[in-house]
Design a protein around this motif. Structure first.
Motif, PDB file in Angstrom:
ATOM      1  N   ILE A 141      -2.408  44.249  -3.857  1.00  0.00           N
ATOM      2  CA  ILE A 141      -2.460  43.882  -2.529  1.00  0.00           C
ATOM      3  C   ILE A 141      -1.246  44.925  -2.290  1.00  0.00           C
ATOM      4  O   ILE A 141      -0.828  45.544  -1.420  1.00  0.00           O
ATOM      5  N   SER A 142      -0.844  43.695  -1.948  1.00  0.00           N
ATOM      6  CA  SER A 142       0.622  43.565  -2.098  1.00  0.00           C
ATOM      7  C   SER A 142       1.531  44.542  -2.392  1.00  0.00           C
ATOM      8  O   SER A 142       2.578  46.159  -1.789  1.00  0.00           O
ATOM      9  N   ALA A 143       1.093  45.038  -3.605  1.00  0.00           N
ATOM     10  CA  ALA A 143       1.765  46.066  -4.540  1.00  0.00           C
ATOM     11  C   ALA A 143       1.375  47.791  -3.677  1.00  0.00           C
ATOM     12  O   ALA A 143       1.910  48.596  -3.449  1.00  0.00           O
ATOM     13  N   TYR A 144      -0.018  47.723  -3.168  1.00  0.00           N
ATOM     14  CA  TYR A 144      -0.809  48.755  -2.672  1.00  0.00           C
ATOM     15  C   TYR A 144       0.039  49.446  -1.573  1.00  0.00           C
ATOM     16  O   TYR A 144       0.546  50.272  -1.137  1.00  0.00           O
ATOM     17  N   LEU A 145       0.057  47.738  -0.627  1.00  0.00           N
ATOM     18  CA  LEU A 145       0.889  48.333   0.684  1.00  0.00           C
ATOM     19  C   LEU A 145       1.871  48.984   0.409  1.00  0.00           C
ATOM     20  O   LEU A 145       2.748  49.623   1.362  1.00  0.00           O
ATOM     21  N   LYS A 146       2.818  48.503  -0.618  1.00  0.00           N
ATOM     22  CA  LYS A 146       4.321  48.465  -1.430  1.00  0.00           C
ATOM     23  C   LYS A 146       3.982  50.479  -1.058  1.00  0.00           C
ATOM     24  O   LYS A 146       5.144  51.147  -1.071  1.00  0.00           O
ATOM     25  N   LEU A 151       5.475  55.844   0.620  1.00  0.00           N
ATOM     26  CA  LEU A 151       4.232  57.277   0.786  1.00  0.00           C
ATOM     27  C   LEU A 151       5.170  57.882   2.028  1.00  0.00           C
ATOM     28  O   LEU A 151       5.568  59.052   2.618  1.00  0.00           O
ATOM     29  N   LYS A 152       4.356  56.872   3.314  1.00  0.00           N
ATOM     30  CA  LYS A 152       5.352  57.179   4.926  1.00  0.00           C
ATOM     31  C   LYS A 152       6.628  57.360   4.625  1.00  0.00           C
ATOM     32  O   LYS A 152       7.107  58.230   5.975  1.00  0.00           O
ATOM     33  N   ALA A 153       7.371  56.811   3.742  1.00  0.00           N
ATOM     34  CA  ALA A 153       9.126  57.038   4.343  1.00  0.00           C
ATOM     35  C   ALA A 153       9.573  58.358   3.502  1.00  0.00           C
ATOM     36  O   ALA A 153      10.144  58.983   3.819  1.00  0.00           O
ATOM     37  N   SER A 187      -3.375  48.483   9.656  1.00  0.00           N
ATOM     38  CA  SER A 187      -1.979  48.441  10.457  1.00  0.00           C
ATOM     39  C   SER A 187      -1.376  48.668   9.620  1.00  0.00           C
ATOM     40  O   SER A 187      -0.298  48.800  10.341  1.00  0.00           O
ATOM     41  N   CYS A 188      -0.888  48.128   8.163  1.00  0.00           N
ATOM     42  CA  CYS A 188       0.092  47.961   8.124  1.00  0.00           C
ATOM     43  C   CYS A 188       1.378  49.433   8.184  1.00  0.00           C
ATOM     44  O   CYS A 188       2.389  49.445   7.632  1.00  0.00           O
ATOM     45  N   GLY A 189       0.105  50.424   8.158  1.00  0.00           N
ATOM     46  CA  GLY A 189       0.819  51.508   8.265  1.00  0.00           C
ATOM     47  C   GLY A 189       2.242  52.120   9.866  1.00  0.00           C
ATOM     48  O   GLY A 189       2.394  53.288   9.875  1.00  0.00           O
ATOM     49  N   LEU A 190       1.113  51.034  10.681  1.00  0.00           N
ATOM     50  CA  LEU A 190       1.434  51.964  12.418  1.00  0.00           C
ATOM     51  C   LEU A 190       3.514  51.379  12.094  1.00  0.00           C
ATOM     52  O   LEU A 190       3.596  50.954  11.567  1.00  0.00           O
ATOM     53  N   THR A 191       3.519  52.227  13.190  1.00  0.00           N
ATOM     54  CA  THR A 191       5.015  51.663  14.267  1.00  0.00           C
ATOM     55  C   THR A 191       5.133  50.786  14.514  1.00  0.00           C
ATOM     56  O   THR A 191       3.779  50.470  15.395  1.00  0.00           O
ATOM     57  N   LEU A 192       6.007  49.783  14.987  1.00  0.00           N
ATOM     58  CA  LEU A 192       6.232  48.806  15.857  1.00  0.00           C
ATOM     59  C   LEU A 192       5.008  49.351  17.393  1.00  0.00           C
ATOM     60  O   LEU A 192       4.120  48.278  18.180  1.00  0.00           O
ATOM     61  N   ASP A 193       4.982  50.567  17.942  1.00  0.00           N
ATOM     62  CA  ASP A 193       5.082  50.872  18.841  1.00  0.00           C
ATOM     63  C   ASP A 193       3.452  51.150  18.838  1.00  0.00           C
ATOM     64  O   ASP A 193       2.236  50.555  19.685  1.00  0.00           O
ATOM     65  N   GLY A 194       3.279  51.489  17.628  1.00  0.00           N
ATOM     66  CA  GLY A 194       1.338  51.949  17.500  1.00  0.00           C
ATOM     67  C   GLY A 194       1.357  50.651  17.426  1.00  0.00           C
ATOM     68  O   GLY A 194       0.094  50.095  18.057  1.00  0.00           O
TER      69      GLY A 194
END
Length: 207
Positions: A141-146, A151-153, A187-194
């Protein structure tokens, strides 16, 4: 008390200099120390989910502690990328021998009275199977979130890795993993505002 000198912790402190994903271009570099913390908190959560929702009987604190140490031998071996580690049976067998030797070396750095306390954390086969399963899932899971963060970047270097890890996580067939991926991972893909906006909408809601 006899005078004791050990370099064990000094070795552990150098995990911050061991980089992960060494064969890929990274938008955000990740080291083994921060990865180990993330795996530990995910594993802790997975164990608690299993206990509260799926009749598990795990010691979540023991799982989290073991997860903190799950990659500790990489301070000696470095981080060998998964595609290389599993490229051939010969490479995998050789690396397992190196891992075993590194485990022995680290254990021998400890004062004799502490070695049994750390054996299960450093020699993974000494852990209960149920704990190993949770930690392996947390690691994926940690590797997937990385991968998703890369990708988001805008870093497409991680596309195939993200797809493979998503497949691997799905194939685990562990209900606590399914729960985590549905409840926490998005939620890990959200910005701080999100995140702030989402947390405001979640107040008072019970899962």
């Amino acid at each position: 008390m006899p005078a004791i000198s050990s370099s064990f912790y000094a070795y552990l402190s150098r995990l911050r200099w061991i980089k992960r994903w060494g064969l890929k271009r990274n938008a955000h570099e990740e080291n083994v120390m921060e990865h180990s913390w993330e795996v530990a908190v995910i594993a802790h959560m997975l164990a608690l989910i299993k206990n509260r929702y799926f009749d598990g009987q795990l010691d979540a604190n023991a799982v989290a502690t073991a997860a903190l140490y799950h990659d500790v031998i990489e301070v000696i071996t470095g981080d060998l990328p998964t595609p290389i580690k599993y490229h051939s049976p010969a490479i995998l067998d050789a690396y397992k021998q190196i891992e075993h030797q590194a485990e022995t070396e680290l254990l021998n750095l400890l004062p004799a009275a502490l070695r049994e306390d750390f054996r299960a954390f450093i020699q993974h086969e000494s852990l209960p199977e149920a704990h190993q399963q949770i930690i392996k899932a947390a690691d994926k899971i940690s590797a997937y979130l990385k991968c998703k963060a890369e990708l988001k970047a805008g870093n497409t270097e991680f596309e195939m890795a993200a797809e493979q890890l998503a497949k691997n996580i799905h194939e685990l067939q562990q209900p606590e993993v399914v729960f985590f991926m549905r409840a926490f991972a998005p939620s890990c893909g959200l910005t701080l505002d999100g995140l702030i906006q989402k947390s405001d909408s979640e107040k008072g809601r019970t899962l």
